[in-house]
Scaffold this motif. Structure first.
Motif, PDB file in Angstrom:
ATOM      1  N   ALA A 195      62.703 -16.940 -56.143  1.00  0.00           N
ATOM      2  CA  ALA A 195      61.663 -16.235 -55.398  1.00  0.00           C
ATOM      3  C   ALA A 195      60.320 -16.312 -56.123  1.00  0.00           C
ATOM      4  CB  ALA A 195      62.064 -14.778 -55.184  1.00  0.00           C
ATOM      5  N   PHE A 198      58.764 -19.795 -55.503  1.00  0.00           N
ATOM      6  CA  PHE A 198      58.211 -19.968 -54.157  1.00  0.00           C
ATOM      7  C   PHE A 198      56.984 -19.080 -53.937  1.00  0.00           C
ATOM      8  CE2 PHE A 198      62.254 -22.065 -53.031  1.00  0.00           C
ATOM      9  CZ  PHE A 198      61.791 -23.064 -52.191  1.00  0.00           C
ATOM     10  N   GLN A 199      57.035 -17.870 -54.453  1.00  0.00           N
ATOM     11  CA  GLN A 199      55.884 -16.978 -54.313  1.00  0.00           C
ATOM     12  C   GLN A 199      54.655 -17.548 -55.010  1.00  0.00           C
ATOM     13  OE1 GLN A 199      57.487 -13.357 -55.924  1.00  0.00           O
ATOM     14  NE2 GLN A 199      58.705 -12.899 -54.086  1.00  0.00           N
ATOM     15  N   THR A 205      58.865 -14.734 -49.202  1.00  0.00           N
ATOM     16  CA  THR A 205      60.255 -14.873 -49.638  1.00  0.00           C
ATOM     17  C   THR A 205      61.092 -13.696 -49.152  1.00  0.00           C
ATOM     18  OG1 THR A 205      59.848 -13.755 -51.754  1.00  0.00           O
ATOM     19  CG2 THR A 205      59.563 -16.145 -51.693  1.00  0.00           C
ATOM     20  N   GLU A 207      65.081 -12.262 -49.877  1.00  0.00           N
ATOM     21  CA  GLU A 207      66.347 -12.388 -50.591  1.00  0.00           C
ATOM     22  C   GLU A 207      67.425 -11.642 -49.811  1.00  0.00           C
ATOM     23  OE1 GLU A 207      66.022 -11.526 -54.822  1.00  0.00           O
ATOM     24  OE2 GLU A 207      63.855 -11.874 -54.698  1.00  0.00           O
TER      25      GLU A 207
END
Length: 615
Positions: A195, A198-199, A205, A207
């Motif tokens: 995460a 990607f952030q 994101t 989860e």
């Protein structure tokens, strides 16, 4: 479907994945079982797709990036009624369209071939770009990835590009099952680690527990409602979920389950649930219609023009005539001259920056949506994207690649910038076309011809200006060549392409003054090669001398040799090629040092003729 029905559907996908792999005696059932809940919820609740009309312009697009999970994909096709159970059990058998890794050549619902990990998301970016910038349609692109492939750099090229382009129509679903082929992945079940990455690239994101169908449903809904940025759903799953003997265990990747019958029983036995996927919305297809008025640029004989310039001008002209033509570049458009197209058609130009894998992947994605892409960079840098080229060929998509600044003729920049392997690289691709023009008018005609070809098409352009030797009305059929010098008393045939054509013509003039007549062939079509002309030249002159600004292996010389591999006698063939490691020098000095300039050709020709006379 309600929660219980979704759970049952996921179990059916697991059972059918086990059954298909058991019938084949091979496959990846455990990788399929981990993502079964993710697929079940997508099919039943969120995917909008007409399986009877895979070309429907409103269809969502699904890309299976973890291409080894085909048991899951084909089980999903059975669940939606696209295939029958009997066909499912032909998985991986000769003649079956259900291959070990999916290809659109065989299966109409597959967007792109996958299996070389790290490619699905970059290609999904290209499809999403088409939807957002060209089709202007509301379809969503869903890409199912495995956690192992997040180690690939191409994934992060895609992640950055998708965020930069604000592709909120793109959702990546990552099946974080913790186990790769030989053991645990780098980050295991640490969803936060993924995460954070990607952030950092600008993604939204989510989860989630990948086996909680209600949580997965909410995650997909959140992705669909997110605007301004792409979404990644990081789903914690267990490889081999549902079967105690294999669940979350190492050493079972790529193998059918040890006891398929027991596993099927543990999963509750076979089901025959049918899913009715949501229909896509009525969408008007934006068909690109050529206006039939292609006016290519024209140059007079004797003008000095670089073929890279001719490429840029011809591409702009082609763009004016065909609205389906798009261009991509790797942040060197001022050098490749793709900038000419970009200035005329900014809405159809895609700047991919220094990310050649993403550039070729985006071209593939755009091609799947009916566009005719031309992707350009320095020939040397296409090596970075070669796996994408290889996989594009497996997909059967039509992509035009243009490599500029080829060979030692670029001069002082040195070997890191010189494409000296590109002809070999592109000739080796299945069903490819390889073109190497020597002047501006020839380049323009070949650029236009490429748009109508199938498969991977490669055009090699040159940095420096060269004389225009053909008139603007000359035709250059793919698979042809041009005989530029010929006579009844030719003692030798020189076969050249690109920059060495001009050197060969100069050498012919030198030898003519010494009373040695030679034939000169411009072999602009390196693949397919003009076998008939080469065979005739061999029969009439007895000697062939190939000259190429490329390494000896796999280039022009090998292409010429291929014309004689049908059982007939092979003529005497001598090759002049770049056999040393170049340094920095002027273009003329580079050609001379490599032994492929006019003086070197003339010297080699004279020596060969003299040896032939003595013999």
């Amino acid at each position: 479907m309600n929660t219980a029905e979704l759970t049952e559907l996921a179990q059916q996908l697991r059972v059918d994945s086990v059954r298909a792999s058991a019938a084949a005696g091979s496959g990846h059932p455990t990788s399929s079982m981990s993502a079964a809940d993710l697929m079940a919820v997508l099919l039943a609740r969120h995917l909008r797709y007409d399986f009877e009309r895979p070309a429907h312009p409103g269809n969502d697009r699904f890309v299976l990036s973890k291409g080894h999970a085909t048991p899951l994909l084909y089980s999903a096709y059975k669940a939606v009624g696209a295939i029958e159970d009997g066909e499912l059990l032909t998985f991986r058998r000769i003649g079956s369209r259900l291959e070990g890794h999916p290809t659109p050549r065989r299966v109409p619902w597959v967007e792109t071939a996958s299996g070389s990990l790290g490619q699905g998301l970059p290609i999904g970016v290209g499809i999403a770009l088409a939807g957002k910038r060209l089709d202007r349609a509301g379809y969503r692109v869903w890409v199912l990835c495995g956690d192992s492939e997040l180690a690939e750099g191409s994934v992060w090229e895609a992640a950055e590009h998708a965020a930069y382009e604000n592709l909120d129509n793109l959702t990546a679903i990552v099946d974080v099952n913790r186990l790769g082929q030989r053991g645990p992945t780098r980050h295991g079940h640490d969803l936060d680690a993924y995460a954070r990455r990607f952030q950092a690239f600008g993604w939204h994101t989510v989860e989630v527990d990948g086996h909680d169908v209600d949580a997965v449903d909410r995650a997909y809904g959140e992705a669909r409602s997110t605007t301004g940025q792409p979404t990644v759903i990081l789903a914690r799953t267990l490889k081999g979920k549902g079967v105690a003997d294999v669940q979350d265990r190492e050493g079972l990747h790529g193998k059918p389950l040890p006891d398929a019958d027991a596993a099927i029983a543990e999963l509750g036995g076979p089901r025959d649930l049918h899913v009715r996927v949501h229909e896509p919305p009525a969408t008007r297809a934006l068909h690109a219609v050529p206006d039939g008025n292609l006016e290519l640029p024209r140059w007079d004989k004797g003008e000095e023009v670089a073929t890279r310039n001719a490429y840029g001008e011809a591409l702009a002209a082609l763009g004016a005539a065909r609205s389906d033509v798009v261009a991509l570049d790797g942040e060197v458009s001022d050098s490749t001259r793709a900038e000419f197209f970009a200035k005329e058609f900014p809405d159809r130009f895609f700047e991919c920056y220094i990310a050649e894998q993403q550039m070729v992947a985006a071209a593939v994605g755009l091609a799947t949506r009916g566009r005719v892409p031309y992707a350009s960079t320095f020939a040397a840098f296409l090596t970075r994207a070669y796996d994408f080229v290889r996989m594009a060929s497996i997909s059967g998509v039509g992509v035009n690649l243009v490599g500029s600044h080829a060979g030692v003729a670029i001069g002082q920049d040195g070997p890191s910038q010189m494409g000296l392997e590109d002809l070999a690289m592109m000739r080796a691709v299945y069903d490819s076309t390889v073109l190497y023009p020597c002047d501006a008018n020839q380049t323009a005609k070949l650029v236009a011809a490429m748009a109508g070809l199938d498969g991977i098409r490669y055009l090699r352009t040159s940095r420096g200006a060269g004389p225009v030797i053909y008139g603007p009305d000359e035709e250059f059929p793919v698979g042809g060549s041009k005989v530029l010098r010929a006579g009844d008393h030719d003692r030798l045939t020189v076969v050249a392409a690109g920059v060495t054509v001009h050197e060969a013509l100069a050498a012919a003039d030198v030898l003519a003054r010494e009373g040695i007549a030679i034939r000169v062939i411009d072999l602009y079509s390196v693949k397919p090669v003009d076998r008939l002309t080469l065979r005739q030249a061999a029969e009439e002159t007895g000697l062939l001398l190939t000259v190429e600004d490329h390494h000896e292996e796999g280039g022009l010389g090998d292409a010429v040799l291929d014309a004689f591999l049908d059982g007939r006698p092979v003529p005497r063939l001598v090759r002049l090629a770049v056999r040393m490691m170049p340094g920095s020098a002027s273009p003329d000095e580079q050609l001379h040092a490599a032994g492929i300039d006019a003086a070197s050709i003339a010297a080699a020709g004279k020596l060969l003729v003299e040896e032939a006379v003595v013999r």
